[in-house]
Structures are given as C-alpha cells and as structure tokens.
Design an enzyme around this catalytic site. Sequence first.
Site, PDB file in Angstrom:
ATOM      1  N   LYS A   1      21.332  20.257  37.292  1.00 48.96           N
ATOM      2  CA  LYS A   1      22.465  21.200  37.269  1.00 48.96           C
ATOM      3  C   LYS A   1      22.126  22.394  36.402  1.00 48.96           C
ATOM      4  O   LYS A   1      21.268  22.336  35.527  1.00 48.96           O
ATOM      5  CB  LYS A   1      23.748  20.529  36.738  1.00 48.96           C
ATOM      6  CG  LYS A   1      23.672  19.974  35.296  1.00 48.96           C
ATOM      7  CD  LYS A   1      23.895  20.949  34.187  1.00 48.96           C
ATOM      8  CE  LYS A   1      23.730  20.314  32.813  1.00 48.96           C
ATOM      9  NZ  LYS A   1      23.582  21.243  31.713  1.00 48.96           N
TER      10      LYS A   1
ATOM     11  N   ASP B   1      27.745  14.586  30.990  1.00 42.18           N
ATOM     12  CA  ASP B   1      27.306  15.249  32.221  1.00 42.18           C
ATOM     13  C   ASP B   1      27.057  14.269  33.373  1.00 42.18           C
ATOM     14  O   ASP B   1      26.761  14.693  34.493  1.00 42.18           O
ATOM     15  CB  ASP B   1      25.980  16.008  31.981  1.00 42.18           C
ATOM     16  CG  ASP B   1      26.162  17.238  31.105  1.00 42.18           C
ATOM     17  OD1 ASP B   1      27.316  17.629  30.855  1.00 42.18           O
ATOM     18  OD2 ASP B   1      25.140  17.796  30.674  1.00 42.18           O
TER      19      ASP B   1
HETATM   20  O1  C5P Z   1      27.816  13.082  26.151  1.00 45.96           O
HETATM   21  P1  C5P Z   1      26.388  13.209  25.783  1.00 45.96           P
HETATM   22  O2  C5P Z   1      25.806  11.909  25.280  1.00 45.96           O
HETATM   23  O3  C5P Z   1      25.550  13.834  26.832  1.00 45.96           O
HETATM   24  O4  C5P Z   1      26.347  14.209  24.560  1.00 45.96           O
HETATM   25  C1  C5P Z   1      25.207  14.356  23.759  1.00 45.96           C
HETATM   26  C2  C5P Z   1      25.598  15.064  22.470  1.00 45.96           C
HETATM   27  O5  C5P Z   1      25.938  16.422  22.747  1.00 45.96           O
HETATM   28  C3  C5P Z   1      26.823  14.492  21.767  1.00 45.96           C
HETATM   29  O6  C5P Z   1      26.463  13.438  20.903  1.00 45.96           O
HETATM   30  C4  C5P Z   1      27.343  15.689  21.004  1.00 45.96           C
HETATM   31  O7  C5P Z   1      26.553  15.906  19.835  1.00 45.96           O
HETATM   32  C5  C5P Z   1      27.029  16.834  21.929  1.00 45.96           C
HETATM   33  N1  C5P Z   1      28.176  17.191  22.809  1.00 45.96           N
HETATM   34  C6  C5P Z   1      29.269  17.812  22.254  1.00 45.96           C
HETATM   35  N2  C5P Z   1      30.330  18.151  23.046  1.00 45.96           N
HETATM   36  C7  C5P Z   1      30.309  17.894  24.378  1.00 45.96           C
HETATM   37  C8  C5P Z   1      29.193  17.259  24.972  1.00 45.96           C
HETATM   38  C9  C5P Z   1      28.130  16.907  24.150  1.00 45.96           C
HETATM   39  O8  C5P Z   1      29.310  18.069  21.055  1.00 45.96           O
HETATM   40  N3  C5P Z   1      31.338  18.256  25.116  1.00 45.96           N
END
Ligand code: C5P
Length: 309
Positions: A12, A139
């Site tokens: 993406k 994501d």
């Molecule tokens: O959800 P995911 O594990 O992909 O997110 C990885 C990191 O990215 C989270 O631990 C956070 O630090 C950051 N993040 C965030 N806000 C979001 C998505 C991700 O702060 N909406």
Amino acid sequence: MTRSVTVRVPAKVNVQLAVGGRRPDGFHDLANVFLAVGLYDEVTATPADALTLTCTGPDADQVPLDDSNLAARAARALAARHGLDPHVHLHIAKDIPVAGGMAGGSADAAGALLACDALWGTATPHSELLSLCAELGSDVPFSLVGGAALGRGRGELLEPLPVGGTFHWVFAVADGGLSTPAVYKECDRLRDTAGLGATTADVPDPEPSPALLDALRAGDATALAGALANDLQAAALSLRPALAATLAAGTHAGALAALVSGSGPTTAFLAPDAEAAERIAAALRASGTCRTARATSGPAPGATVLTNG
Ligand code: C5P
C-alpha cells in the site's frame, strides 16, 4: 486433501496520512487514506508438524523468521480462535520492500490468515478475519481488503473508497528500513520541539481531505498530486535526511508529486501515465539516490487466493 494454499497480497501507499495526537495507549488517531498498489508478497501455507517459516526474495535476510513474524502470529491467532494447533509451514515469497512503509509485514499477516483459513477449512466469517487482522496490526485489515479505503482510529477502522481510474506510481526503495514506532516518536518530538504539543489535547482531530477524496473518485492524477499529504514525512526526513535527494530526483524526472510512503523510507512518485512511470523509475535508478525503483499502478485487489490444492 488440500496440500497447499497460496495467497497474493498487495503493498500500500498512503495517499493521505493525517496524524492526530498521541493517545493514552501510545497510538495516534489517523485519517489514513490507503491505496493498494501492484507490488505483491505471496504467502503459501502447507501442512506441517509444527509452525515453521521460510522466506525468499531480494530482502529475505531482513525478515525475522521467529515468533515475532506477523505471518506466524497470524497463523497462531487463527488457530487459537478455532481451537487448533498452528501446525503449518508458511513460505513468504517477498517482493514488497521490508520495513519500507508499504505494509509488507501487514500483507504477510493478512496473507497467512487467508491461506491458513483455506488450508484448515475453518471458513472464518469476513468480519472475524477483519477483527483478527486489527489485533495483529493497524494496517493489516487494509491488506486483506485492498482497493482504496479510509482508515480511522489507529487505521484499522476501514471505510472503502470509490476510485474512478488507475493511478501510475513509482516506488524508490531505500537501503535499510525505518522503524514505524521510531517515526511516530520522531513526529511527536518534532511537534513538542515546535511548541505545539503532541497529545490528542494539542493536535486537531485528523480529517480526510475532501479534495483528495474527490480526486480519487474522479481518477484524476493531477488533482490527486495536489492533494497528497503525509504527516509522517517530516519525521521520516528528520531520521533519514538523504530521502530529500530521492524526492527531488523523482520530481526532476517528471513526477506529478513525490512523498514518503507511510513511515518510509520508501518514497512514492505519482506519474501522469504508465510510460512516464517507467521513465521516472529509470531516472531514479540512474540517480544513485535509491537502491532500486519500481513502476506499478493502483488500486490493486486485496488478499486473493491464487492456488488451493
Ligand atoms: O499497529 P502496528 O503494530 O502496525 O503499529 C506499530 C507502531 O506504530 C505502534 O506500536 C505505534 O508506535 C505506532 N503507531 C501509532 N499510531 C498508529 C499506528 C501505529 O503510533 N495509528
């Protein structure tokens, strides 16, 4: 008996990534306009005596093959949901840049979920697959559905978006990845340093741009170019200043617009048509400002079962 299932999953690009303040849980509220593009990983699930993982592709050595791998976590989560042992071999044929801001890990998780669901015959309802995806990462739900969508919350609450045509893109792949948490942290630090504050009390609620949604609906690349926006771009450039030269090289080569893809360090260039995209990719490869450059288009379909048998 089903012997293996292969699922293809797209990368993406975020055509808009509006980042709100840091929430008490550490995540950030987003208005995240996802567009799936035609770079794909393929995940193959085969019966095995234990959960095992292999990966091939140009960046395979950068992919963790332990329990931290999102595809392995997806298989475990689906097995637990159905009271099964996660006895499966997962093979990832990786073409999406690793730690590149293109949701490659999320794609593998969505692919593993769909492949294991078909292999195990568990027929998990789509809504349950989506909530398993959301537990695995912000994501991951979008990797399952593909196309174009607005992601609210931390990006996991999806609303499909209409797209009125094909957009042509070039992606410049950088050497090495960037850690998504580190980029969000840098975004907070830059906001604090600017005296703005970085919490939800300080930052206005993120909203999708009406001009951007109109451009997508109309399939109008020039209008989309004027509306592309990524609130993580300053943070990615702060951590990786060399990306500015890549952005400039693509713009100089005729891109309608250039931006960092998600948390980077992959950079994305919107091209007026497919031929221009090939020219821009060649110019970027020759510029010495990136490891490689790939021309492709979007929207692309979400996770799709290719072979089952
Ligand atoms: O959800 P995911 O594990 O992909 O997110 C990885 C990191 O990215 C989270 O631990 C956070 O630090 C950051 N993040 C965030 N806000 C979001 C998505 C991700 O702060 N909406």
